[in-house]
Design an enzyme around this catalytic site. Structure first.
Site, PDB file in Angstrom:
ATOM      1  N   ILE A 702       0.862  -1.191   0.022  1.00 35.65           N
ATOM      2  CA  ILE A 702       0.006  -0.105  -0.064  1.00 35.65           C
ATOM      3  C   ILE A 702       0.876   1.174   0.070  1.00 35.65           C
ATOM      4  O   ILE A 702       0.195   2.500  -0.017  1.00 35.65           O
ATOM      5  CB  ILE A 702      -0.924   0.070   0.994  1.00 35.65           C
ATOM      6  CG1 ILE A 702      -0.099  -0.384   2.571  1.00 35.65           C
ATOM      7  CG2 ILE A 702      -2.045  -0.986   0.957  1.00 35.65           C
ATOM      8  CD1 ILE A 702      -1.177   0.093   3.773  1.00 35.65           C
ATOM      9  N   GLY A 703       2.298   1.107   0.070  1.00 33.50           N
ATOM     10  CA  GLY A 703       2.929   2.227  -0.209  1.00 33.50           C
ATOM     11  C   GLY A 703       4.434   2.013  -0.261  1.00 33.50           C
ATOM     12  O   GLY A 703       4.991   0.765   0.675  1.00 33.50           O
ATOM     13  N   ALA A 707      11.297   5.046   4.367  1.00 30.61           N
ATOM     14  CA  ALA A 707      11.284   4.201   5.288  1.00 30.61           C
ATOM     15  C   ALA A 707      11.177   2.876   4.961  1.00 30.61           C
ATOM     16  O   ALA A 707      11.612   1.948   6.082  1.00 30.61           O
ATOM     17  CB  ALA A 707      10.195   4.544   6.304  1.00 30.61           C
ATOM     18  N   VAL A 710       5.570  -0.673   2.612  1.00 32.91           N
ATOM     19  CA  VAL A 710       4.415  -1.010   3.497  1.00 32.91           C
ATOM     20  C   VAL A 710       3.254  -1.947   3.028  1.00 32.91           C
ATOM     21  O   VAL A 710       2.790  -1.628   2.005  1.00 32.91           O
ATOM     22  CB  VAL A 710       3.700   0.456   4.020  1.00 32.91           C
ATOM     23  CG1 VAL A 710       2.623   0.105   5.094  1.00 32.91           C
ATOM     24  CG2 VAL A 710       4.826   1.311   4.549  1.00 32.91           C
ATOM     25  N   LYS A 724       5.330  -2.359   8.027  1.00 37.97           N
ATOM     26  CA  LYS A 724       6.361  -1.725   7.522  1.00 37.97           C
ATOM     27  C   LYS A 724       7.687  -2.271   7.567  1.00 37.97           C
ATOM     28  O   LYS A 724       8.274  -2.730   8.365  1.00 37.97           O
ATOM     29  CB  LYS A 724       6.631  -0.240   8.179  1.00 37.97           C
ATOM     30  CG  LYS A 724       7.628   0.673   7.344  1.00 37.97           C
ATOM     31  CD  LYS A 724       7.937   1.900   8.335  1.00 37.97           C
ATOM     32  CE  LYS A 724       6.654   2.747   7.989  1.00 37.97           C
ATOM     33  NZ  LYS A 724       6.532   3.324   6.752  1.00 37.97           N
ATOM     34  N   ASP A 821      11.424  13.528  10.162  1.00 41.26           N
ATOM     35  CA  ASP A 821      10.963  13.396   8.806  1.00 41.26           C
ATOM     36  C   ASP A 821       9.457  13.787   8.846  1.00 41.26           C
ATOM     37  O   ASP A 821       8.669  13.057   8.017  1.00 41.26           O
ATOM     38  CB  ASP A 821      11.276  12.023   8.171  1.00 41.26           C
ATOM     39  CG  ASP A 821      11.077  11.820   6.560  1.00 41.26           C
ATOM     40  OD1 ASP A 821      10.956  12.937   5.899  1.00 41.26           O
ATOM     41  OD2 ASP A 821      10.574  10.676   6.268  1.00 41.26           O
TER      42      ASP A 821
END
Length: 987
Positions: A702-703, A707, A710, A724, A821
């Site tokens: 989904i992302g 970092a 995800v 994550k 961030d």
């Protein structure tokens, strides 16, 4: 007989005393145990005050950590600072009526102060600083403490007026009320303190005029009234009569007018801070009478004139800060003769002529900054004579000649900034080997020659040599700069190939080697440098293709290879580079058709212009331009059919083999899953490690971002979690504190903080488990299709909630947590569109921890980074505040922070530029010029109010920005006009 009676009487008195002492002693123990239960709260560690336990002994409590007793076993002192504690002070504190010292600082204690404190009439020292106490400060409770000498309530949440009752405490010597939300004016009665030596009221919300009557405090030695207070008028001339003063700080509090010459009477003063005000006029020459003065800061005002020649008498001066004024003239030669001068900062003035050649000869100079003046001549040779010099900042002047060789031997240097001058010659090779230097900026000069083959600056983070006459090859030794983040070699005369070693640097974020004579291919190592955010290789003679794997650069925002000889098709994989906002492939030899879909929808045809054999979906003819198509035509129909049959047979066989192997591997994986992964939970979880790992599938992504990746994970019990997968943070033996820090983050609980549920790890990978946010990120709502549905009231609510989350990290966590961030994509929205701050504390884990143990230099995302990062390579709370200010501007303007305002312009710069272009500048006119056109029916005063808060947050100087606590206070309590809907704007 009489002696017997006396003996009996004495024995009786002794037993009475013993009984009283025993009862008092056990009462104190009981009070301490109740104190422990109340102060610990629900969040404290189990071992907090672990030795505070009942023991059947009269003196047991006297051995509790932080507790001190008198001879009668009564508690006289408690010091439980830095535990930390998360509860409150209970009424039982009043039973410890022999207390002389109560220190509970550096904790997270909340609530109001109990009225039972009034029973502590023996108290001499009360320190409740660095907590979260709230409400009006109860001066009447403190009033019975007639012996009180020290009262420190710094950094809490007290509100209301300053307590006037305190002036009746005749023995009070030390009063520290700063770092709260006290409002109103300073009471005139504060001039009536009898014994006060220390008074600090800074960092509140005070207003009105500074009472001239404070000059009656004849015993006062330390006075601090500034920082975010907003007074009317100027400095009271009467302050010149406070002969005992040694420290006077009136900085950043809206003072106007001239500096009173009467301050010259403060002959014992060693520190005078008047910076960040609106002071005008010249610097009074009379101040030279302050012969004890060591630190003088008049920076960021509107002062004019020259440095007084009489200041040669200030022989004790160690700090002279006059930057950001309108001072002119030359720097007097006596400045170089001041025997103790360590800091000289004169930047952003109108000084001119040649610097004194004796600067630095005193042997103590550490910080030297004259940026943005009109200085000419040579750089003084002896600046680093002491071997202590840390910064040379001479950018934006008219210096000429070479950099002295002595600078190349100055091993104490941390920053060299000499851009935008007329310097020439060969740069001393030693500069590129200085062990502590973090910044070398020599752009826009006339330096020539080759870079030395040996480069080894282990701390160097920024190397900018743009627009000079450097020649020769780019040395592969750049690979030794393991901390390098910005490399700018553009507009020079470098030749040869780009050394692939450059892109092996683990922290590299910005590379600009444009405008040279470089040849050869783009190094394939480029695709491994996942930290990159901007790459400019344009205006060279590069050839070959764009390396495969370019999509690995998930943080890349700018990629420019225009005006080269690069060939081949445009890589399809660019469509997956969601961070890429600027792409320029123009004027090359690309062929075929420009791919469509994904991120390609962002780029205009200008990105691909000047490629004769490249076409877009609008310009391509019906026939394909790919060479393969012509080859197919030459083969004929029979050959093509045969080829297809062979391909199909091979494909079916391969697919069958893959299915068999996949089934086998999945079975084997399930068998070993529980053995290789470990689940560490921070709350009760009804699923296992293998349930989490099973969700690591492409279709669950989904992302993607800096970092990591995800995934959305659906657990067997019906719970959805966000998983994550961190980039570059292994959990093996060399985790450099990863587990300890993540477990600390796992204990954080706040309504507006995305909750970390636990983590799953093996020797290679860490998976962080978060509560799932079904409405995605604020960035998606603002910059995606949903943006039009985010009304102003919802935007304001999200701003308040996100601010509260950040405020908790900064002010209520011990130690404080810097997010590093802050951006709209890290503010997630739950099912009710309530904001949750995400990814806090993760930035330090985004790179290979084996490469460097210095993780504090990772600054954040492009467009959100505070300007001072370029000078310091460090982040602090005010860096987060700047980033949050950018988020507020996003909420108001509805545009991304970079990529929509032209090359090199971000959202802050665009707003400032727009202000200058207005015919009749005003807050209303500016907001109407920049506000999101999708908004309608919004209260203009509310938008202006939040806009002004945003501009406070993005001030260029970190100290001038508010704290997140102040931001929350401002957003949560807008003025009445900002909450009215009488001034609705419909667009």
């Amino acid at each position: 007989m009489r002696s017997c009676v006396c003996y009996t009487l004495l024995l009786f008195i002794f037993f009475i005393w013993l009984r009283v002492a025993t009862c008092s002693s056990f009462t104190d123990m009981e009070s301490l145990l109740k104190l422990k239960d109340s102060m610990k709260g629900d969040k404290a560690k189990d071992d907090a005050l672990h030795d505070w336990k009942f023991f059947p002994s009269l003196s047991a409590h006297c051995f509790f950590s932080g507790v001190k007793c008198d001879r009668e076993l009564r508690v006289v002192a408690i010091n439980v600072s830095f535990v930390p504690l998360f509860g409150h002070l209970p009424p039982e504190i009043g039973q410890l009526d022999k207390l002389e010292n109560l220190t509970v600082s550096q904790n997270n204690l909340t609530g109001v102060l109990p009225k039972e404190l009034a029973a502590l009439t023996s108290l001499k020292h009360l320190n409740i600083s660095h907590n979260v106490f709230s409400g009006h400060f109860p001066g009447q409770i403190i009033l019975p403490m007639t012996k009180l000498e020290v009262l420190d309530v710094y950094d809490n949440n007290f509100t209301g007026p300053l307590p006037v009752e305190l002036v009746k405490l005749e023995k009070l010597k030390y009063l520290k009320l700063d770092g709260n939300y006290f409002s109103g004016s300073i009471p005139e009665s504060y001039s009536e303190f009898k014994s006060l030596e220390f008074l600090s009221l800074s960092t509140n919300s005070l207003s009105g005029k500074i009472p001239k009557s404070l000059s009656k405090l004849k015993t006062l030695r330390y006075l601090k009234l500034g920082y975010n207070n907003a007074y009317e008028g100027g400095i009271p001339p009467e302050f010149g009569s406070m002969k005992s003063l040694r420290y006077l700080d009136l900085s950043s509090c809206n003072l106007s007018g001239e500096i009173p010459p009467s301050l010259a009477n403060l002959t014992n003063l060693d520190t005078l801070f008047l910076q960040i005000n609106n002071l005008t006029g010249t610097i009074p020459s009379e101040l030279s009478a302050m012969v004890s003065l060591m630190s003088l800061d008049l920076s960021i005002n509107d002062l004019t004139g020259e440095i007084p020649m009489s200041f040669s008498q200030l022989r004790n001066l160690t700090l002279m800060n006059f930057f950001q004024n309108n001072l002119r003239g030359s720097v007097p030669s006596f400045v170089g003769e001041l025997p103790n001068l360590e800091t000289l900062q004169l930047w952003d003035n109108n000084f001119s002529f040649v610097l004194p050649p004796n600067l630095g000869q005193n042997g103590k100079l550490k910080f030297f900054d004259v940026i943005k003046n009109h200085f000419t001549g040579l750089i003084p040779r002896d600046l680093c004579k002491s071997g202590r010099l840390q910064t040379i900042m001479i950018t934006d002047n008219f210096f000429r000649g070479p950099i002295p060789n002595e600078i190349g031997n100055c091993k104490s240097l941390t920053k060299i900034r000499a851009s935008n001058n007329y310097l020439n010659g060969v740069v001393p090779s030693g500069i590129f080997k200085l062990p502590s230097v973090t910044i070398i900026e020599l752009a826009n000069n006339r330096f020539n020659g080759e870079l030395p083959p040996e480069i080894s600056g282990e701390s160097l983070g920024i190397l900018t040599l743009s627009n000079n006459l450097f020649s020769g090859k780019i040395p592969p030794a750049l690979k030794n700069l393991r901390a390098l983040q910005t490399l700018s070699l553009d507009a020079n005369e470098f030749v040869g190939e780009i050394p692939g070693e450059v892109f092996d640097l683990p922290m590299l974020t910005v590379v600009n080697i444009s405008g040279n004579n470089l040849t050869g291919p783009i190094p394939t190592t480029l695709t491994r440098c996942v930290s990159l955010t901007a790459v400019d290789l344009s205006r060279n003679m590069l050839e070959g293709k764009i390396p495969k794997g370019i999509k690995n650069l998930t943080d890349l925002s700018i990629f420019n290879v225009s005006i080269n000889q690069i060939s081949g098709p445009v890589p399809e994989e660019i469509r997956f580079m969601l961070s890429l906002t600027t792409l320029d492939l123009s004027n090359n030899n690309f062929i075929g058709k420009v791919p469509t879909g994904g991120q390609f929808a962002v780029f205009s045809e200008k990105s691909f212009a000047g490629n004769p054999n490249l076409c877009t979906s609008h310009s391509c003819p019906n026939s394909s331009l790919y060479p393969d198509d012509a080859l197919k035509k030459r083969r004929g129909p029979w050959s093509l059919k045969s080829t297809r049959v062979i391909v199909i047979v091979i494909a079916l066989g391969t697919a069958a083999l893959l299915v068999a192997v996949t089934v086998y591997m999945m079975r084997r994986r399930k068998m070993n899953l529980a053995k290789t992964w470990k689940l560490t939970a921070f709350q009760r979880l009804n699923f296992k490690a293998e349930d989490v790992v099973e969700c690591l599938k492409e279709e669950n992504i989904i992302g993607k971002g800096g970092a990591g990746i995800v995934y959305r994970g659906s657990m067997p019990n019906g719970t959805d979690v966000a998983i994550k997968r961190l980039v570059g943070a292994g959990s093996g033996r060399n985790d450099y504190g990863f587990k300890a820090e993540i477990e600390t983050l796992g204990k954080i609980r706040h309504r507006n903080i995305m909750r970390l549920l636990g983590y799953v790890s093996n020797k290679e990978t860490n998976l962080l488990l978060y509560e799932y946010m079904p409405n995605g990120s604020l960035g998606e709502w603002l910059h995606g299709a949903k943006g039009g549905h985010l009304k102003w009231e919802m935007r304001y609510k999200i701003a308040v909630e996100a601010a509260k989350g950040l405020c908790y990290l900064h002010h209520d966590c011990s130690p404080l947590i810097i997010h590093r961030d802050v951006k709209s994509n890290n503010i997630l929205l739950d099912g009710d569109l309530e904001a949750h701050v995400a990814d806090f504390g993760l930035a330090k884990f985004l790179y290979d921890p084996g490469a460097s143990q210095s993780m504090s230099s990772i600054a954040g995302s492009y467009g959100y980074i505070a300007p001072e990062y370029a000078y310091t390579l460090k982040v602090d709370e005010k860096s987060d505040v700047y980033s949050f200010g950018v988020v507020l501007l996003e909420l108001i303007i509805g545009r991304k922070p970079v990529g929509e305002f032209g090359d090199g312009v971000d959202i802050v710069g665009w707003v400032n530029k727009t202000r200058l272009e207005l015919a009749q500048p005003s807050d209303a006119a500016l907001v109407l010029a920049v506000v999101d056109p999708r908004l309608s029916g919004y209260p203009l005063t509310s938008v202006i109010y939040m806009f002004n808060i945003a501009m406070m947050c993005v001030k260029e100087m970190g100290p001038a920005r508010p704290t997140m606590r102040e931001v929350v206070h401002m957003l949560s309590e807008p003025p009445h006009s900002a909450t009215h809907t009488h001034n609705l704007i419909n667009l």
